[in-house]
Write an enzyme that holds these catalytic residues in place. Structure first.
Site, PDB file in Angstrom:
ATOM      1  N   ARG A 107      95.574  39.037  38.290  1.00 58.82           N
ATOM      2  CA  ARG A 107      95.242  37.621  37.999  1.00 58.82           C
ATOM      3  C   ARG A 107      95.093  36.811  39.293  1.00 58.82           C
ATOM      4  O   ARG A 107      95.560  35.670  39.382  1.00 58.82           O
ATOM      5  CB  ARG A 107      96.320  36.977  37.106  1.00 58.82           C
ATOM      6  CG  ARG A 107      96.541  37.646  35.792  1.00 58.82           C
ATOM      7  CD  ARG A 107      95.327  37.650  34.874  1.00 58.82           C
ATOM      8  NE  ARG A 107      95.585  38.490  33.741  1.00 58.82           N
ATOM      9  CZ  ARG A 107      95.286  39.799  33.695  1.00 58.82           C
ATOM     10  NH1 ARG A 107      94.669  40.386  34.697  1.00 58.82           N
ATOM     11  NH2 ARG A 107      95.567  40.508  32.644  1.00 58.82           N
ATOM     12  N   SER A 117      97.562  32.210  28.878  1.00 62.01           N
ATOM     13  CA  SER A 117      98.933  32.476  29.324  1.00 62.01           C
ATOM     14  C   SER A 117      99.363  31.454  30.370  1.00 62.01           C
ATOM     15  O   SER A 117      98.632  31.183  31.317  1.00 62.01           O
ATOM     16  CB  SER A 117      99.023  33.867  29.950  1.00 62.01           C
ATOM     17  OG  SER A 117      98.748  34.830  28.977  1.00 62.01           O
ATOM     18  N   GLU A 169     100.295  31.200  35.812  1.00 60.92           N
ATOM     19  CA  GLU A 169      98.966  31.836  35.846  1.00 60.92           C
ATOM     20  C   GLU A 169      97.874  30.767  35.805  1.00 60.92           C
ATOM     21  O   GLU A 169      96.812  30.930  36.394  1.00 60.92           O
ATOM     22  CB  GLU A 169      98.831  32.795  34.644  1.00 60.92           C
ATOM     23  CG  GLU A 169      97.493  33.506  34.592  1.00 60.92           C
ATOM     24  CD  GLU A 169      97.478  34.653  33.583  1.00 60.92           C
ATOM     25  OE1 GLU A 169      98.504  35.365  33.452  1.00 60.92           O
ATOM     26  OE2 GLU A 169      96.445  34.830  32.914  1.00 60.92           O
TER      27      GLU A 169
HETATM   28  C1  FAD Z   1      93.145  31.570  23.873  1.00 59.98           C
HETATM   29  C2  FAD Z   1      93.051  32.067  25.297  1.00 59.98           C
HETATM   30  C3  FAD Z   1      93.251  33.409  25.564  1.00 59.98           C
HETATM   31  C4  FAD Z   1      93.180  33.894  26.874  1.00 59.98           C
HETATM   32  N1  FAD Z   1      93.384  35.217  27.102  1.00 59.98           N
HETATM   33  C5  FAD Z   1      93.297  35.691  28.367  1.00 59.98           C
HETATM   34  C6  FAD Z   1      93.492  37.093  28.642  1.00 59.98           C
HETATM   35  O1  FAD Z   1      93.713  37.906  27.758  1.00 59.98           O
HETATM   36  N2  FAD Z   1      93.407  37.507  29.923  1.00 59.98           N
HETATM   37  C7  FAD Z   1      93.142  36.646  30.952  1.00 59.98           C
HETATM   38  O2  FAD Z   1      93.058  37.092  32.108  1.00 59.98           O
HETATM   39  N3  FAD Z   1      92.961  35.325  30.725  1.00 59.98           N
HETATM   40  C8  FAD Z   1      93.028  34.830  29.475  1.00 59.98           C
HETATM   41  N4  FAD Z   1      92.843  33.498  29.240  1.00 59.98           N
HETATM   42  C9  FAD Z   1      92.652  32.578  30.379  1.00 59.98           C
HETATM   43  C10 FAD Z   1      91.179  32.347  30.756  1.00 59.98           C
HETATM   44  O3  FAD Z   1      90.337  32.484  29.625  1.00 59.98           O
HETATM   45  C11 FAD Z   1      90.703  33.318  31.836  1.00 59.98           C
HETATM   46  O4  FAD Z   1      91.483  33.214  33.015  1.00 59.98           O
HETATM   47  C12 FAD Z   1      89.233  33.068  32.190  1.00 59.98           C
HETATM   48  O5  FAD Z   1      88.777  34.075  33.041  1.00 59.98           O
HETATM   49  C13 FAD Z   1      89.010  31.705  32.847  1.00 59.98           C
HETATM   50  O6  FAD Z   1      87.616  31.526  32.913  1.00 59.98           O
HETATM   51  P1  FAD Z   1      86.960  30.086  32.900  1.00 59.98           P
HETATM   52  O7  FAD Z   1      85.518  30.294  33.109  1.00 59.98           O
HETATM   53  O8  FAD Z   1      87.356  29.323  31.694  1.00 59.98           O
HETATM   54  O9  FAD Z   1      87.608  29.481  34.207  1.00 59.98           O
HETATM   55  P2  FAD Z   1      88.225  28.017  34.379  1.00 59.98           P
HETATM   56  O10 FAD Z   1      89.463  27.910  33.561  1.00 59.98           O
HETATM   57  O11 FAD Z   1      87.179  27.008  34.193  1.00 59.98           O
HETATM   58  O12 FAD Z   1      88.641  28.085  35.908  1.00 59.98           O
HETATM   59  C14 FAD Z   1      89.667  28.949  36.360  1.00 59.98           C
HETATM   60  C15 FAD Z   1      89.571  29.018  37.893  1.00 59.98           C
HETATM   61  O13 FAD Z   1      88.336  29.645  38.224  1.00 59.98           O
HETATM   62  C16 FAD Z   1      87.562  28.800  39.061  1.00 59.98           C
HETATM   63  N5  FAD Z   1      86.151  29.009  38.684  1.00 59.98           N
HETATM   64  C17 FAD Z   1      85.607  29.005  37.451  1.00 59.98           C
HETATM   65  N6  FAD Z   1      84.294  29.296  37.508  1.00 59.98           N
HETATM   66  C18 FAD Z   1      83.999  29.486  38.816  1.00 59.98           C
HETATM   67  C19 FAD Z   1      82.808  29.833  39.535  1.00 59.98           C
HETATM   68  N7  FAD Z   1      81.623  30.030  38.929  1.00 59.98           N
HETATM   69  N8  FAD Z   1      82.886  29.928  40.893  1.00 59.98           N
HETATM   70  C20 FAD Z   1      84.055  29.729  41.549  1.00 59.98           C
HETATM   71  N9  FAD Z   1      85.217  29.411  40.912  1.00 59.98           N
HETATM   72  C21 FAD Z   1      85.188  29.300  39.566  1.00 59.98           C
HETATM   73  C22 FAD Z   1      88.045  27.397  38.772  1.00 59.98           C
HETATM   74  O14 FAD Z   1      87.823  26.527  39.861  1.00 59.98           O
HETATM   75  C23 FAD Z   1      89.535  27.626  38.528  1.00 59.98           C
HETATM   76  O15 FAD Z   1      90.236  27.674  39.745  1.00 59.98           O
HETATM   77  C24 FAD Z   1      92.908  32.993  27.925  1.00 59.98           C
HETATM   78  C25 FAD Z   1      92.694  31.637  27.651  1.00 59.98           C
HETATM   79  C26 FAD Z   1      92.769  31.171  26.352  1.00 59.98           C
HETATM   80  C27 FAD Z   1      92.530  29.705  26.086  1.00 59.98           C
END
Ligand code: FAD
Length: 292
Positions: free
Chosen positions: A160, A209, A280
């Site tokens: 992570r 998480s 996380e």
């Molecule tokens: C119901 C639920 C279940 C989940 N289950 C999991 C799981 O099983 N495993 C897991 O690992 N995570 C899980 N997550 C957390 C999350 O979905 C992941 O970490 C996901 O990868 C975040 O992606 P995002 O595009 O929403 O990033 P964001 O939440 O928008 O951003 C997260 C970080 O990434 C950076 N970021 C985003 N896009 C970019 C880009 N294009 N370039 C540079 N930086 C960027 C942001 O600045 C921030 O620091 C879950 C979340 C929810 C709500």
């Protein structure tokens, strides 16, 4: 390119909290992304990219940055042989759909991760024994100074975690997948989604998480459950009655409410298990988890 002022982070995050972003833009091509980065550099304004905001807590006071959300070409997906090529803003749902249509397996683990390609790289997101480092060949990372392709090793992907910093935008990724019949992919995904629904609050506003799993026989969720925290509420934020490593926005929650719950959870885990939980969720703006 259109710049908007004061976009609430609450509208850009799945938990639905957070104050205004000083500036917000949705670049739809590499050219527009470069323009946006140059615009911010001219003003000495930091840049942060958001995906679906599914792992993000934004400061209640907002963030003094240009916030980007990638769209258009930067959120598109195509299969090329055994590769899936996706814009940094492509959602995992669309990637999975395209992979299945092309008969490519290996992305099923991400079926319940509601994020984007860029967010997956940043977090090295993962589930069910796999993560981004298993499938990522390289990512195109763009900054105000230029653009380059980085491998998982160069990105420093570990549990992570990546070494990416705000201002580095993941604009495109290449995933290497393996041929698999679409029907088999569908079956695996159905089973994994059913498993998720049974154990996690998938129909609530959360950010996934809260804490990373510590090196301990119990995961963070079981630990916090044993601390009696399920259902514990502060303001509008509540520790999920279904899974104690999730915080739900039960209505009107603020980021401060969520942070206060996180402090309480961390304190209780330390007292009961002698374990220092590490969060996380990513924090955006002038916020940090206060000492308890
Ligand atoms: C119901 C639920 C279940 C989940 N289950 C999991 C799981 O099983 N495993 C897991 O690992 N995570 C899980 N997550 C957390 C999350 O979905 C992941 O970490 C996901 O990868 C975040 O992606 P995002 O595009 O929403 O990033 P964001 O939440 O928008 O951003 C997260 C970080 O990434 C950076 N970021 C985003 N896009 C970019 C880009 N294009 N370039 C540079 N930086 C960027 C942001 O600045 C921030 O620091 C879950 C979340 C929810 C709500």
């Amino acid at each position: 390119m259109n710049i908007q002022y004061g976009m609430p982070l609450a509208r850009l995050t799945t938990i639905g909290t957070g104050g205004p972003a000083r500036a917000f833009a949705k670049p739809t091509s590499l050219g527009e992304l470069e323009q946006a980065l140059a615009w911010a550099a001219e003003r000495d304004l930091p840049v942060a990219t958001v995906g679906l905001g599914s792992n993000l807590l934004g400061a209640d006071d907002g963030v003094d940055s240009l916030v980007l959300r990638l769209a258009g070409e930067l959120a598109s997906v195509r299969a090329e042989g055994e590769m899936l090529v996706a814009g940094g803003g492509a959602t995992n749902a669309v990637c999975l759909h395209q992979a299945r249509a092309a008969g490519l397996g290996g992305f099923e683990f991400a079926c319940a991760i509601p994020g984007t390609a860029g967010g997956g790289v940043w977090m090295n997101a993962g589930a069910y024994g796999s993560d981004w480092s298993h499938i990522l060949v390289r990512a195109r990372v763009v900054t105000a100074a230029g653009s380059g392709w980085l491998t998982p090793v160069e990105l420093g992907l570990s549990y992570r975690h990546s070494e990416l910093r705000h201002g580095q935008v993941v604009a495109e990724v290449e995933y290497r997948l393996t041929p698999r019949p679409p029907e088999e992919i569908k079956e695996t995904v159905s089973a994994l989604v059913a498993q998720r629904k049974a154990t996690q609050p998938t129909n609530k506003r959360t950010f996934g998480s809260v804490f990373k799993n510590p090196e301990h026989e119990l995961g963070a969720g079981r630990m916090l459950e044993e601390c009696g925290l399920k259902g514990h509420a502060i303001g509008g934020a509540v520790i999920s009655p279904k899974h104690a490593n999730f915080i739900e926005n039960a209505g009107g929650a603020t980021t401060a409410d969520a942070l206060a719950l996180m402090c309480e959870a961390r304190r209780r885990a330390r007292e009961r298990f002698g374990v220092e939980l590490e969060h996380e969720v990513e924090l955006l703006g002038e916020i940090e988890l206060p000492p308890d």
